[in-house]
Design a protein around this motif. Sequence first.
Motif: not given
Length: 460
Positions: A320-322, A406-410, A414-417
């Motif tokens: 996770d990024f955060k 990232a809102k829809t990935h499985q 918490d992020y997608s590059v």
Amino acid sequence: MGILIKNGEIVTASERYIADILCERETITHIDRDIAPPKGMEVVDAKGKFVFPGFIDPHVHIYLPFMGTYAKDTYKTASQAALVGGTTTLIEMCAPSRKDDTLAGFELWMSQAVGKSACDFTFHMSVTKFDDQTEKQLREIVKRGISSFKIYLAYKGAFGVDDTELYRTLKLAKELGVIVTAHCENETLIAERQKELLAAGKIDPGQHHESRPPAVEAEGVHHLMTFAELTGAEAYIVHLSCKEALEQAIAARQRGVRVSVETLIQYLTLDKTCAEKPEFEGAKYVMSPPLRDKSNQPVLWNGLRDGLVQTVATDHCPFDFKTQKVMGKNDFTKIPNGIPSLEDRINLLYTYGVKTGKIDLHTFVNCASTQAAKTFDLFPRKGTIQPGADADLVVFDPNYRGKISAKTHQINVDYSVFEGWKIEGRPSVVTVRGQVVVRNGKFVGKHGHGKFLERKPGHF
Ligand code: URP
Ligand code: ZN
């Protein structure tokens, strides 16, 4: 029980034709034009779509204690993500640390996957130390169905081996016919450069690639190639990122070293400027070897096209990024390394490789499925479409248009590059050994359906 896939355009590493595929129980049993559906059998209409063999990701991390934390995915989240993205077989790095018992590590990694994975799986067994006890255990692990080792020239103290251990691992691998996958970076150079950069107050994520320039990776490849040459072991370079490292692999091949090269979807699509993004955003892009200058991308694409680079993997490594990448806020050496991408590899490779004309459809299937199956003793059970093969199939809709988010990935991160990146085409139906696990792009499979794939050394 079975499924009939009708009128799809079948594409393998070497063939392209329209036909129906009959799958009975777990296996492809018949391929022909106009197969009449047996009574009660499910029929999938694949007209206007490609049918590819299930894709194989030969380098992922799912369970991974690393850099003071744990990768975020489980087999539940990762296998679901893999399948939605068209990947039906995962090869995970089983990576106990140097302090851990090797056989206990293997059993621990197995326990994370068995009964939980929705897709098939196997492991590369990491050799993170080498002594008499470890050697005995490695022989036992090979008997249990593992035919590839992993060694790290980087990460000393955690996963890294010294040269004596490297030599002995390769000798054992040669004796057993096991292929050795290797992370090639010179650890000493990295450690010294990290110290110098930190001492100069250079702490931000953009310094990560300064600490591990291409020469560090090229030296690692050259080092491994020398050991492979002298032991006769077969090698597979994981996550190769740049021209200098590829040149070392090609030179070794020319002297007779048996070596395959894997690159990653990240190196084909992203470059080092991403890790230089301000306000710590660059941390999302920190992985090892690091993202490189953009000029390396055509070298890697052309390498795939010309057969100099064999496979495209993800080295999926979700932090996770955060809460996790932030561990390196004041010191880039503490940013957990890795860029998650398991779900997006196939869609990105198709959109940014095939659709742009960088690689053709056969190269696409070859580098994302067939070569990994051949190299890691899974072919022809996996990696192709023919009677007798496992019914792992991807019905791919080339007309789909969408965006990564990232809102829809499985995956559980918490992020997608690749946030907002367009994709042109996606898997609409996916089967694993004859079971439909994705329908209309959505996961409909069962956790626990995935099987451990026993492999025997001595591949195709
Ligand atoms: O940055 C990376 N690649 N993280 C995962 C561990 C490894 O080096 O494979
Ligand atoms: Zn890795």
